[in-house]
Design an enzyme around this catalytic site. Structure first.
Site, PDB file in Angstrom:
ATOM      1  N   ARG A 155      -2.807  -2.009  -3.282  1.00 38.50           N
ATOM      2  CA  ARG A 155      -3.971  -1.144  -3.076  1.00 38.50           C
ATOM      3  C   ARG A 155      -3.855  -0.001  -4.074  1.00 38.50           C
ATOM      4  NH1 ARG A 155      -4.958   3.564   1.143  1.00 38.50           N
ATOM      5  NH2 ARG A 155      -7.128   3.895   0.653  1.00 38.50           N
ATOM      6  N   ARG A 172     -11.146  16.917   7.015  1.00 29.58           N
ATOM      7  CA  ARG A 172     -11.986  17.239   5.850  1.00 29.58           C
ATOM      8  C   ARG A 172     -13.382  17.652   6.297  1.00 29.58           C
ATOM      9  NH1 ARG A 172     -10.852  11.786   3.439  1.00 29.58           N
ATOM     10  NH2 ARG A 172      -8.636  11.863   2.965  1.00 29.58           N
ATOM     11  N   ASN A 183       0.858  -1.183   0.000  1.00 32.34           N
ATOM     12  CA  ASN A 183       0.000   0.000   0.000  1.00 32.34           C
ATOM     13  C   ASN A 183       0.897   1.237   0.000  1.00 32.34           C
ATOM     14  OD1 ASN A 183      -1.736   2.092   0.562  1.00 32.34           O
ATOM     15  ND2 ASN A 183      -2.640   1.171   2.386  1.00 32.34           N
ATOM     16  N   HIS A 189     -12.852   3.741   0.230  1.00 31.38           N
ATOM     17  CA  HIS A 189     -12.842   2.765   1.341  1.00 31.38           C
ATOM     18  C   HIS A 189     -13.577   1.475   0.946  1.00 31.38           C
ATOM     19  CE1 HIS A 189     -12.714   6.326   4.417  1.00 31.38           C
ATOM     20  NE2 HIS A 189     -11.483   5.908   4.163  1.00 31.38           N
ATOM     21  N   GLU A 238      -8.230  -4.479   5.391  1.00 31.62           N
ATOM     22  CA  GLU A 238      -8.130  -4.267   3.949  1.00 31.62           C
ATOM     23  C   GLU A 238      -7.014  -5.122   3.349  1.00 31.62           C
ATOM     24  OE1 GLU A 238      -9.061   0.288   3.264  1.00 31.62           O
ATOM     25  OE2 GLU A 238      -8.406  -0.117   5.285  1.00 31.62           O
TER      26      GLU A 238
END
Ligand code: AMP
Length: 401
Positions: A93, A243, A7, A182, A385
């Protein structure tokens, strides 16, 4: 089959090495990360079972980071493999697969070219993912590489949920639409939820709440994502660490005019200085906010806004799913913060969501959090993940053999 999961972020490479005997039978041989790539003070942290090794070094780019990772995996006391040829597949990923990729895929020249074309849509994320793929191709020639996309799981969202109400030509010209992110996490926890409930995923209506430094919820019907809160970029949706999530887009033009800001500067404010950090003025980390809340109004307000917005999304997804069987919490906040989970569920009793205070004390392990009378199962499911990427890689490489 030994599968290396990679990743690549802009200044980090995270990795995990799996020995896969089947989709559900596996061992983690080692995992770790290289951080501060391209800046001074690069370091590697490598874990084998309970042992943690750290090394310092100079890492100008992702290729050097991956060389370092291969070296620690294959040599000395950190080594778990005899040599690099024992890595039989690599799973990457990749953040953005655009409209083209709705499932994981074996990487060939055409796929790599398409991932590069998608970089326009994820200028911060796809370029390091591409560097990682190219570095692995040259360090492990001939070893199959698989791309697993963050956007892919949301490829089933219907047109009416992904088209924005702006001139349609911008969708046609630039593919401006909701993509969602996600996805690997939402897919993993949805599958685990069905297993925990002893039901077929195909018959379930779930809301999966990925709450980490980035936050996204997904409405999952019969195992398929039918809507999600992040949109064209990860900026849309719920309140996140830094965010803003949903705002009135007119605020952007108002701020540009009042403060004399450029579009880039407002983008930076909405991505890096908003959300939990922006409201509280304390920190982007909800642990600090929970600690500050008793004596700080803005910290308390931040927690109230997080819960309020989450309730609104749950209500909306309940409506479009036509009911709800399971509500799943995952990622940093979802797996750890009893307080935030409780504040979200409290007040949703009329939807059949009843949280049990004692069960809700659980952290970082799979657990049911609902009371016996609750119509909806409330679940804590730690996301994984990397395992999902390893499984997809194993499956795709098996199929091609
Ligand atoms: P992630 O992006 O999934 O690694 O999640 C990181 C975020 O999880 C942090 O920024 C915190 O906001 C949150 N977090 C982690 N542990 C806790 C905790 N014990 N209580 C509240 N929030 C937590």
């Amino acid at each position: 089959m030994n599968v290396l999961v990679v990743n690549c972020g802009s200044s980090t490479v995270k990795y995990q090495l799996f020995a896969m005997d089947g989709e559900d039978t596996y061992r983690v041989l080692a995992r770790g990360l290289v951080e501060r790539i391209g800046i001074s003070g690069s370091r590697l942290e490598h874990r084998v079972a309970e042992q943690v090794f750290t090394e310092a070094g100079t890492v100008p780019n992702h290729r050097v980071a991956l060389e370092w990772i291969i070296k620690v995996l294959t040599t000395g006391e950190t080594g778990v493999l005899k040599n690099v040829s024992e890595i039989q597949a690599v799973g990457h990923r990749v953040v953005h697969g655009g409209e083209r990729f709705v499932d994981s895929v074996l990487i060939d020249e055409v796929v790599l070219k398409t991932i590069k074309e998608c970089a326009d849509l994820a200028p911060l994320h796809n370029p390091p993912n591409i560097l990682g793929i190219e570095a692995c191709q040259s360090l492990m020639p001939g070893v199959p590489q698989v791309a697993v996309f963050d956007t892919a799981f949301h490829g089933t969202i219907p047109e009416w949920a992904y088209i924005y109400a702006i001139p349609y030509e911008y969708y046609e010209k630039y593919r401006v639409r909701r993509y969602g992110f996600h996805g690997t996490s939402h897919r993993y926890v949805a599958e685990r939820a069905a297993k925990m409930m002893g039901k077929n995923l195909e018959e379930l209506k779930l809301i999966t709440c990925h709450m980490g430094s980035g936050v996204s919820f997904a409405a999952v019907k019969g195992g398929k994502s039918i809507d999600t809160s992040m949109g064209f970029t990860p900026l849309e949706g719920l309140v996140m660490g830094t965010r803003s999530g949903d705002i009135d887009p007119a605020i952007i033009f108002f701020l540009m005019e009042k403060e004399g800001l450029s579009a880039k500067q407002v983008e930076e404010i909405l991505n890096k200085r908003s959300g939990v950090l922006g409201i509280s003025g304390v920190s982007s980390d909800t642990r600090d906010i929970e600690e500050a809340a008793p004596s700080n109004h803005r910290a308390r307000l931040t927690l109230e806004i997080i819960a309020y917005r989450a309730k609104k999304y749950i209500g909306a997804y309940y409506a479009i799913l036509g009911g709800l069987d399971g509500l799943v919490f995952t990622a940093g906040i979802g797996e750890n913060s009893s307080f935030i989970r409780y504040s979200i569920c409290k007040g949703l009793e009329h939807l059949g969501i009843l949280i049990d205070e004692e069960r809700n004390k659980a952290r970082r392990k799979e657990a049911f959090l609902n009371s016996e009378e609750s119509k909806v199962k409330i679940m804590l499911i730690p996301t994984n993940e990397e395992l999902m990427i390893a499984r997809d890689t194993w499956r795709i490489v098996q199929q091609k053999r």
